[in-house]
Design an enzyme around this catalytic site. Structure first.
Site, PDB file in Angstrom:
ATOM      1  N   LYS A  13       0.627  -1.212  -0.254  1.00 32.43           N
ATOM      2  CA  LYS A  13       0.027   0.183  -0.104  1.00 32.43           C
ATOM      3  C   LYS A  13       0.846   1.189   0.126  1.00 32.43           C
ATOM      4  O   LYS A  13       0.453   2.236  -0.769  1.00 32.43           O
ATOM      5  CB  LYS A  13      -0.841   0.205   1.410  1.00 32.43           C
ATOM      6  N   ARG A  88      -8.909   0.642   9.546  1.00 35.31           N
ATOM      7  CA  ARG A  88      -8.257  -0.949   9.871  1.00 35.31           C
ATOM      8  C   ARG A  88      -9.526  -1.549  10.657  1.00 35.31           C
ATOM      9  O   ARG A  88      -8.954  -2.855  11.190  1.00 35.31           O
ATOM     10  CB  ARG A  88      -7.005  -0.602  10.593  1.00 35.31           C
ATOM     11  N   ARG A 122      12.462  -5.675   4.684  1.00 31.05           N
ATOM     12  CA  ARG A 122      11.938  -4.188   4.280  1.00 31.05           C
ATOM     13  C   ARG A 122      13.003  -3.322   5.255  1.00 31.05           C
ATOM     14  O   ARG A 122      13.218  -3.451   6.149  1.00 31.05           O
ATOM     15  CB  ARG A 122      10.489  -4.006   4.768  1.00 31.05           C
ATOM     16  N   ARG A 151      12.210  -1.220  10.705  1.00 34.43           N
ATOM     17  CA  ARG A 151      10.988  -1.082  11.625  1.00 34.43           C
ATOM     18  C   ARG A 151      11.071  -1.859  12.742  1.00 34.43           C
ATOM     19  O   ARG A 151      11.115  -3.064  12.363  1.00 34.43           O
ATOM     20  CB  ARG A 151       9.671  -0.734  10.816  1.00 34.43           C
ATOM     21  N   ARG A 162       0.579  -9.082  13.400  1.00 32.07           N
ATOM     22  CA  ARG A 162      -0.121  -8.075  12.529  1.00 32.07           C
ATOM     23  C   ARG A 162      -0.787  -8.725  11.412  1.00 32.07           C
ATOM     24  O   ARG A 162      -2.073  -8.174  11.240  1.00 32.07           O
ATOM     25  CB  ARG A 162       1.209  -7.220  11.699  1.00 32.07           C
TER      26      ARG A 162
END
Ligand code: ADP
Ligand code: ZN
Length: 204
Positions: A13, A88, A122, A151, A162
């Protein structure tokens, strides 16, 4: 054009938002980025949000809705906006219905294993850009020259958490928005460019 980007963590996204905001000339509003910016600045909101984010849980709806409502009241949202990571949960979607009219919900459809792989490698920049170590081994952002970081919630255990939160709390939004005839399904397994082309074909 008022657009929601909906999809699992790691579905891409954020990467699409970076391209779409330029293509449609509308602001990119990411609740995740808003929380991370608050954490970096050490604000009260940041300290509070961090306790949820680090566990892979959602930040409570009332605070999240307040942040988005404030942001959407800015002048630059008059001609449209891209919501990334919001809503969400069903209560967030219900709250949003009272704040703004949505034109499209882009639903990123992706395999779970692909997501774990993407998030595991990532690398993130403070400017909002993200990279994957496999295609971008350098530790420096191509866009702004700052150093990339991993992160804190991009570790395997938190990623699994998650994903579970996504399945339970966020995935029901697909049905919520399908009932309203707003959903555009997009296959998000391909490259950033492939997915971008699919989106701009469908969202006009
Ligand atoms: P990703 O989509 O990769 O999980 P985000 O940057 O969108 O990353 O979100 C990171 C974290 O910030 C989430 O796991 C959650 O804890 C918090 N967060 C972001 N958006 C919301 C939201 N709309 N409601 C509640 N918590 C949120
Ligand atoms: Zn950067």
């Amino acid at each position: 054009m008022n657009i929601i980007l909906l999809g699992a963590p790691g579905a891409g996204k954020g990467s699409q938002a970076t391209k779409l905001k330029e293509y449609y000339a509308i602001p990119h509003i990411s609740t995740g980025d808003a929380f991370r910016s608050n954490i970096a600045r050490g604000t009260e909101i940041g300290v509070y949000a961090k306790s949820f984010i680090d566990k892979g849980q959602l930040v409570p709806d009332d605070l999240t809705v307040k942040i988005v409502e404030e942001r959407l009241s800015h002048d630059d949202c008059k001609n449209g906006f891209l919501l990334d990571g919001f809503p969400r949960s069903i209560p967030q979607a219900e709250a949003l219905e009272k704040i703004a009219k949505i034109d499209y919900v882009i639903n990123f459809v992706i395999d779970t294993e692909k997501v774990v792989k993407r998030l595991g490698g990532r690398r993130t920049c403070a400017c909002g850009e993200t990279y994957h170590v496999s295609t971008h081994p350098s530790n420096i952002c191509d866009k702004c020259g700052k150093e990339l970081y991993i992160r804190q919630d991009d570790n395997e255990e938190t990623i699994r958490n998650r994903m579970a939160v996504y399945e339970k709390t966020t995935a029901p939004l697909v049905g919520f928005y399908k009932e309203r005839g707003l959903v555009v399904d997009v296959d998000a397994n391909g490259t950033i460019e492939e997915t971008f082309q699919k989106i701009i074909e469908l969202v006009k």
